[in-house]
Design a protein around this motif. Structure first.
Motif, short mmCIF file in Angstrom:
data_model
loop_
_atom_site.label_atom_id
_atom_site.label_comp_id
_atom_site.label_asym_id
_atom_site.label_seq_id
_atom_site.Cartn_x
_atom_site.Cartn_y
_atom_site.Cartn_z
N LEU A 30 37.15 8.78 47.38
CA LEU A 30 37.03 10.24 47.23
C LEU A 30 38.44 10.82 47.10
CD1 LEU A 30 35.03 12.54 47.09
CD2 LEU A 30 34.99 12.60 49.59
N HIS A 31 39.02 10.65 45.92
CA HIS A 31 40.45 10.89 45.73
C HIS A 31 40.82 12.32 45.37
CE1 HIS A 31 41.00 6.59 45.85
NE2 HIS A 31 40.30 6.39 44.75
N ARG A 32 40.03 12.94 44.51
CA ARG A 32 40.45 14.17 43.85
C ARG A 32 39.84 15.42 44.47
NH1 ARG A 32 43.00 13.40 38.96
NH2 ARG A 32 43.16 11.21 38.31
N LEU A 64 39.83 1.80 43.07
CA LEU A 64 39.80 2.09 41.64
C LEU A 64 38.35 2.33 41.21
CD1 LEU A 64 41.51 2.20 39.00
CD2 LEU A 64 40.96 -0.24 38.70
N TYR A 65 38.14 3.42 40.48
CA TYR A 65 36.79 3.82 40.06
C TYR A 65 36.93 4.41 38.66
CZ TYR A 65 31.97 5.33 41.37
OH TYR A 65 30.62 5.49 41.49
N ARG A 66 36.39 3.73 37.64
CA ARG A 66 36.65 4.12 36.26
C ARG A 66 35.39 4.54 35.50
NH1 ARG A 66 40.99 5.12 33.91
NH2 ARG A 66 40.93 3.64 32.20
N HIS A 67 34.23 3.96 35.84
CA HIS A 67 33.03 4.15 35.03
C HIS A 67 31.82 4.44 35.92
CE1 HIS A 67 35.31 2.61 31.64
NE2 HIS A 67 35.65 1.56 32.36
N ALA A 68 30.82 5.09 35.31
CA ALA A 68 29.56 5.37 36.02
C ALA A 68 28.67 4.14 36.07
CB ALA A 68 28.83 6.51 35.33
N LYS A 96 33.42 13.00 39.30
CA LYS A 96 34.76 13.37 38.86
C LYS A 96 35.80 13.25 39.98
CE LYS A 96 33.52 18.25 39.44
NZ LYS A 96 33.19 19.50 38.73
N ARG A 97 35.36 13.36 41.23
CA ARG A 97 36.31 13.24 42.35
C ARG A 97 36.76 11.80 42.56
NH1 ARG A 97 35.32 16.79 47.59
NH2 ARG A 97 37.58 16.48 47.57
N PHE A 98 36.02 10.84 42.00
CA PHE A 98 36.33 9.42 42.19
C PHE A 98 37.29 8.90 41.12
CE2 PHE A 98 31.51 9.15 43.33
CZ PHE A 98 31.68 10.01 44.39
N ALA A 99 37.47 9.66 40.05
CA ALA A 99 38.18 9.17 38.88
C ALA A 99 39.59 8.70 39.24
CB ALA A 99 38.26 10.26 37.81
N SER A 100 39.96 7.52 38.74
CA SER A 100 41.28 6.97 39.06
C SER A 100 41.68 5.96 38.00
CB SER A 100 41.27 6.32 40.45
OG SER A 100 40.20 5.41 40.57
N THR A 101 42.96 5.73 37.94
CA THR A 101 43.55 4.71 37.05
C THR A 101 44.37 3.76 37.92
OG1 THR A 101 45.58 5.97 36.73
CG2 THR A 101 43.75 6.43 35.20
N ASP A 149 47.50 3.23 37.78
CA ASP A 149 48.73 3.93 38.18
C ASP A 149 48.46 4.90 39.33
OD1 ASP A 149 50.34 2.65 36.33
OD2 ASP A 149 50.11 4.21 34.81
N PHE A 150 47.33 5.59 39.29
CA PHE A 150 46.97 6.54 40.34
C PHE A 150 46.81 5.81 41.68
CE2 PHE A 150 43.99 9.11 42.79
CZ PHE A 150 44.43 10.42 42.57
N ILE A 151 46.10 4.70 41.67
CA ILE A 151 45.88 3.92 42.90
C ILE A 151 47.20 3.34 43.41
CG2 ILE A 151 44.72 1.92 43.91
CD1 ILE A 151 42.90 4.34 43.32
N ALA A 152 48.02 2.84 42.50
CA ALA A 152 49.32 2.29 42.91
C ALA A 152 50.17 3.37 43.57
CB ALA A 152 50.04 1.70 41.70
N GLY A 153 50.08 4.60 43.07
CA GLY A 153 50.84 5.69 43.68
C GLY A 153 50.38 5.98 45.11
N ILE A 154 49.07 5.95 45.35
CA ILE A 154 48.56 6.16 46.71
C ILE A 154 49.06 5.04 47.63
CG2 ILE A 154 46.47 6.23 48.13
CD1 ILE A 154 45.04 7.54 45.78
#
Length: 459
Positions: A127-129, A163-167, A178-183, A185-190
């Motif tokens: 629940l990232h975003r 990491l969560y990319r697809h439904a 949409k709150r789960f969306a990540s790449t 790079d995004f996960i590496a930053g966290i």
């Protein structure tokens, strides 16, 4: 001198050590670690005394925010009620939670986990975003709220940004995701943020979550693995539902666990969560891989997932641990009890968890296996009462056991199969008492914040 700088001494009439049960055990603790363990000894003035000391378990798989919907999804709203219909209610909750809400909900859960006999939680966090799908000013805000909750309660946490990319296989995320969306790079930053802020704390570890094969494509999986260290835990949901297996066969041409074992570097640092629907070859190969099967019997029963083939798996040397997952009933005893009882109901015989060629205590085998598997999957330096390990302890309330004067493995059998919950009296994490006589110093404040948060979310 801080509390962790001084040496503490504890004397246990019985303690479960790596070599088995020992009587009259004197423990020396300093700097958050066990320093010396002396069995067949005598207490000295000033020692804290207890009857039964256990190394505590790790809940290797948790979605803390789902604690806020415990018991609210038990009304049939669809004639074909299933995991997939339950998920719609979970998404509705996820759409509203802020970082402050996350901290309040997680603190209540982590307090309950401590009182249940867990001292580490593997938080599988996606629940990232923000609710509108944008990144927070600090992209790790939600993950840091979970870490804050762990620090508030004193539990150890292995935070697993996911990491969560697809439904689903080949499908774009749905609006409610949409709150789960990540790449990668995004996960590496966290992960970098958490490491920079908390790597010096022995209670805080981090690893990588890959949501599932339906949510992470081959390229993203490979890219993500190339960006993280080779020594951190890697967790993934896999083969939880039969529909997932069918869709994976249709899209990737192989069953999900088979695909993962063929295409990913699955080894002892991996935790395959659920892995409920395995064929014989997948069971054999998963056992041989050294990975941990992350079993969540209460949630798997609640969602109607099915039963993991436990006896076949452990009879081939497979490792497992337990997780509280949706946290609808945070209870170490219930997870272990249901794991065994599910096998009994399937096989129509008793004492099923033991490997086929083993005799002895089912409770001891379940506890030892969950202890080792959970510690490994969470990647922390505890899980044993031994010199040099993190000083975590679960002290049982002997008077709350179903029968008096239990010894050794009968304690674990009685605790799992004859007590509604693990009869926890005191809990220590990294050398500090966080629960004493069943009481946590922050429990009233934490409970009030949780209640206020849930009332607002439900309104």
């Amino acid at each position: 001198m801080s509390p962790q700088d001084r040496t503490r001494f504890l004397f246990a009439r019985q303690a479960l050590l790596p070599g088995g049960w020992r009587h009259n055990v004197r423990l020396s603790i300093a700097d958050g670690q066990f320093v010396r363990i002396e069995a067949n000894s005598a207490p000295e003035p000033g020692d804290t005394r207890c009857a039964i000391a256990l190394p505590p378990l790790s809940s290797l798989h948790s979605h803390a925010f789902q604690r806020a919907m415990a018991g609210l999804a038990e009304s049939r709203r669809d004639p074909a009620d299933s995991f997939w219909t339950w998920r719609r209610q979970m998404y509705a909750l996820a759409a509203r939670i802020t970082p402050d809400d996350m901290r309040a909900i997680a603190a209540q859960l982590y307090l309950e986990l401590l009182k249940s006999g867990f001292t580490q939680v593997g938080e599988f966090h996606y629940l990232h975003r923000a609710p509108d799908g944008s990144a927070y000013d600090t992209p790790a805000a939600m993950a840091l709220a979970l870490v804050d909750a762990a620090q508030e309660t004193g539990i150890g946490i292995t935070i697993l940004p996911t990491l969560y990319r697809h439904a689903g296989f080949g499908r774009a995320l749905a609006p409610e995701q949409k709150r789960f969306a990540s790449t990668p790079d995004f996960i590496a930053g966290i992960l970098e943020t958490i490491a920079a802020r908390h790597d010096a704390d022995p209670r805080i570890r981090h690893g990588l979550g890959l949501h599932s094969l339906r949510a992470v494509d081959r390229e993203s999986l490979s890219h993500m693995l190339s960006m993280v260290g080779a020594d951190i835990p890697v967790h993934i949901h896999v083969a939880e539902q039969k529909r997932e297996v069918t869709e994976c066969l249709d899209y990737l041409g192989r069953r999900p666990v088979a695909w993962l074992l063929d295409e990913a570097p699955v080894d002892s640092r991996w935790c395959l969560v659920h892995a409920t629907h395995l064929d014989e070859d997948e069971t054999r190969r998963l056992a041989a891989s050294g990975a941990t099967a992350g079993l969540c019997p209460v949630t798997e029963a609640n969602l109607g997932d099915g039963f993991f083939p436990l006896n076949a798996y452990v009879s081939q040397g497979g490792r497992f641990g337990i997780g509280t997952d949706s946290n609808c009933l945070p209870s170490a005893a219930e997870e272990l009890r249901l794991l065994e009882y599910g096998q009994r109901l399937t096989a129509r015989k008793r004492c099923c968890a033991l490997p086929s060629d083993m005799l002895g205590s089912v409770g001891r085998y379940l506890y030892d296996s969950a202890l080792e598997g959970g510690t490994r999957a969470c990647g922390h330096a505890g899980g044993r009462i031994a010199p040099g390990t993190r000083a975590d302890l679960c002290i049982l309330d002997e008077a709350a056991m179903a029968l008096p004067d239990l010894e050794q493995d009968a304690i674990l059998d009685g605790m799992i199969f004859a007590c509604p919950v693990v009869p926890v009296r005191d809990v220590m994490v990294a050398g500090e008492w966080v629960v004493r006589d069943g009481y946590h110093a922050g429990q009233d404040r934490i409970a009030a914040a949780f209640r206020e948060t849930v009332r607002r979310l439900r309104s």
